[in-house]
Design a protein around this motif. Structure first.
Motif, mmCIF file in Angstrom:
data_model
loop_
_atom_site.group_PDB
_atom_site.id
_atom_site.type_symbol
_atom_site.label_atom_id
_atom_site.label_comp_id
_atom_site.label_asym_id
_atom_site.label_seq_id
_atom_site.Cartn_x
_atom_site.Cartn_y
_atom_site.Cartn_z
ATOM 1 N N GLY A 307 0.825 -1.207 0.000
ATOM 2 C CA GLY A 307 0.000 0.000 0.000
ATOM 3 C C GLY A 307 0.853 1.249 0.000
ATOM 4 N N ALA A 308 0.198 2.388 -0.178
ATOM 5 C CA ALA A 308 0.880 3.683 -0.228
ATOM 6 C C ALA A 308 0.261 4.626 0.795
ATOM 7 N N GLU A 309 1.080 5.515 1.333
ATOM 8 C CA GLU A 309 0.627 6.505 2.307
ATOM 9 C C GLU A 309 1.093 7.887 1.885
ATOM 10 N N THR A 310 0.312 8.893 2.230
ATOM 11 C CA THR A 310 0.653 10.283 1.934
ATOM 12 C C THR A 310 0.927 11.026 3.233
ATOM 13 N N PHE A 332 2.908 18.018 0.927
ATOM 14 C CA PHE A 332 2.525 16.621 1.108
ATOM 15 C C PHE A 332 3.244 15.790 0.052
ATOM 16 N N LYS A 333 3.410 14.507 0.358
ATOM 17 C CA LYS A 333 4.048 13.625 -0.612
ATOM 18 C C LYS A 333 3.593 12.199 -0.348
ATOM 19 N N LYS A 334 3.390 11.459 -1.436
ATOM 20 C CA LYS A 334 2.908 10.083 -1.370
ATOM 21 C C LYS A 334 4.055 9.116 -1.624
ATOM 22 N N THR A 335 4.050 8.030 -0.881
ATOM 23 C CA THR A 335 5.060 7.006 -1.093
ATOM 24 C C THR A 335 4.748 6.207 -2.349
ATOM 25 N N GLN A 336 5.688 5.419 -2.767
ATOM 26 C CA GLN A 336 5.415 4.396 -3.753
ATOM 27 C C GLN A 336 4.584 3.304 -3.095
ATOM 28 N N ASP A 337 4.154 2.334 -3.873
ATOM 29 C CA ASP A 337 3.456 1.196 -3.299
ATOM 30 C C ASP A 337 4.483 0.382 -2.507
ATOM 31 N N LYS A 343 10.276 0.243 3.665
ATOM 32 C CA LYS A 343 10.284 1.642 4.076
ATOM 33 C C LYS A 343 10.625 2.534 2.885
ATOM 34 N N GLU A 344 10.247 3.811 3.015
ATOM 35 C CA GLU A 344 10.663 4.819 2.043
ATOM 36 C C GLU A 344 10.864 6.135 2.779
ATOM 37 N N THR A 345 11.924 6.837 2.422
ATOM 38 C CA THR A 345 12.164 8.162 2.977
ATOM 39 C C THR A 345 11.678 9.210 1.992
ATOM 40 N N LEU A 346 10.771 10.045 2.445
ATOM 41 C CA LEU A 346 10.207 11.101 1.614
ATOM 42 C C LEU A 346 10.903 12.423 1.897
ATOM 43 N N THR A 347 11.054 13.253 0.878
ATOM 44 C CA THR A 347 11.603 14.599 1.023
ATOM 45 C C THR A 347 10.552 15.600 0.573
#
Length: 457
Positions: A307-310, A332-337, A343-347
């Motif tokens: 799943g993906a989260e914003t 705001f920023k959405k992750t990949q699936d 994990k994913e680090t968003l900038t």
């Protein structure tokens, strides 16, 4: 084109509530589904004209921007659910839909007695140049939902142009909505219902709790906007059934390790350069990528499904005038699936405009001290990052968790976010270690009042 329309419609479905993990449909326990509601098999409106403009339907709004769908190309919600349910050996009954189905379908009472799960499909329509008479659903659907909810587990699917009142919200187990999903609305709902896709969309509005929580429309020729900017999440005096930015998933996420990094060169240019020489937003003023600072945050899928989260960033301006909204969405920023456990680090970048507020008599003013609150909705903000930018580019950033918030997005259990305890060690961000030099003023002008109208959005 059909594949793209279906992909976009599916990605636009917002799962508002999912009490008791009712969704996705479990074929081992659900053998018959009953579908109610006239919107379930509604066809695109004929291309007649109302007040000189095309009439709207559940798939596209009326007016100059209306996209006329064809009956052949539009898969209704009823048809799409029936086709998808057949793959799992689930029978679908219908009642209280349009006249072409009601004559051959079971009565509503017989249907409720025979099925394991009830799905009510309801909607509301609107058009350019014509106000909605209320925020109720069309065709008495509010009463239908309230009456049928007492019989069996129920999911409500909404096809609406905007906010609606949900007096029945506490009576039903699951709610999903889409705003003008187009010809693939039916296929999109079916994909979400049966778990072929994991919902990840967020509300672009707040759903009011009751009539008392809406801004009453003006009914005179001249309408004063007395609420100012205190609308949606910016008005702390209103209650919401579902807040701005809300949206559930079939999995869970942990948001942690927030940290902020400044672009010192860009900030120095911002406070040194003459704002009248360059409109805000030009590369020469706001630096690389238009940002003077960036926030990094880690999102981990802690649940059982991809799943993906914003992640949403709301800024608080402690030194702004008292009539400034406490929180303002600035990024705001959405992750990949994300696969389970990944994990994913968003900038998320913040520009000089993002850390500014507008003062009526002075124009836009940039602040050298703000608080960034991060989370999965406007009412589920679980991390804080304090940003202090000195007059000459020296900066200091610190991050702390918010103990009263919960560090998870809740999956199918409830519409309220948060079920996992937050680990403060994970939530804490590292300090950048840069010194903080206070300037002579905490709020700096970006543009003189006499010039502010030259470039305001």
């Amino acid at each position: 084109h059909v594949d793209l329309a279906r992909k976009l419609a599916t990605a636009s479905v917002v799962l508002l509530k999912n009490q008791g993990s009712l969704l996705p449909v479990n074929a081992s326990t659900v053998k018959r589904i009953g579908i109610l509601g006239r919107a379930a098999d509604a066809k695109p409106a004929a291309f007649d004209r109302h007040m000189g403009l095309p009439r709207g339907d559940y798939y596209s709004g009326g007016g100059s921007g209306h996209i006329q769908g064809t009956v052949a190309a539009t898969w209704t919600v009823l048809d799409a659910i029936r086709a998808r349910a057949a793959k799992d050996g689930i029978e679908v009954l219908s009642a209280h839909t349009t006249s072409e189905h009601s004559s051959s379908s079971a009565s509503t009472k017989d249907l409720l007695d025979a099925v394991d799960l009830v799905i009510v499909v309801a909607g509301a329509t609107t058009s350019e140049g014509q106000d909605r008479s209320s925020l109720n659903l069309d065709d008495g659907a509010d009463d239908l939902i309230a009456q049928a909810a007492e019989a069996k587990p129920m999911a409500v699917l909404l096809m609406v142009p905007g906010a609606v009142l949900m007096p029945w919200e506490d009576m039903v187990d699951a709610i999903a909505t889409v705003f003008y999903g187009g010809q693939e609305t039916g296929a999109a709902f079916a994909a979400i219902l049966f778990g072929d896709a994991n919902p990840a969309a967020k509300l672009p509005i707040g759903i009011p709790k009751s009539q008392a929580d809406i801004i009453e429309p003006g009914r005179e020729g001249s309408v004063p906007y007395t609420e100012g900017v205190a609308t949606s999440y910016r008005d702390s005096g209103r209650q919401f059934a579902f807040p701005f930015g809300h949206g559930l998933s079939y999995t869970t996420f942990r948001i942690s390790n927030a940290a902020a990094r400044p672009d010192r060169d860009a900030w120095e240019q911002c406070v040194r350069n003459s704002p009248s020489a360059r409109p805000l937003g030009s590369p020469g003023l706001t630096g690389r990528g238009g940002s003077v600072a960036q926030i990094e945050v880690t999102v981990e899928n802690t649940g059982p499904r991809p799943g993906a989260e914003t992640v949403q960033v709301y800024l608080e301006f402690p030194k702004a005038p008292s009539d400034t909204p406490k929180l303002q969405l600035r990024g705001f920023k959405k992750t990949q699936d994300l696969a389970p456990g990944s994990k994913e680090t968003l900038t998320i970048h913040l520009s000089a405009r993002d850390i500014s507020t507008y003062i009526q008599t002075e124009g836009w003013r940039v602040h050298d001290s703000v608080v960034a609150r991060l989370g999965s909705s406007s009412e589920n903000l679980i991390l804080e990052v304090h940003l202090s930018l000195g007059e000459f580019g020296e900066t200091s950033f610190a991050s702390t968790p918010r103990p009263e918030a919960t560090n998870a997005t809740k999956p199918a259990g409830d519409h309220a976010h948060g079920s996992l305890p937050m680990n403060p060690n994970e939530a804490n961000a590292t300090n950048t270690g840069l010194s903080h030099v206070h300037g002579p003023s905490s709020i700096k002008p970006l543009v003189p009042p006499s010039e502010k109208n030259n470039w305001i959005d």
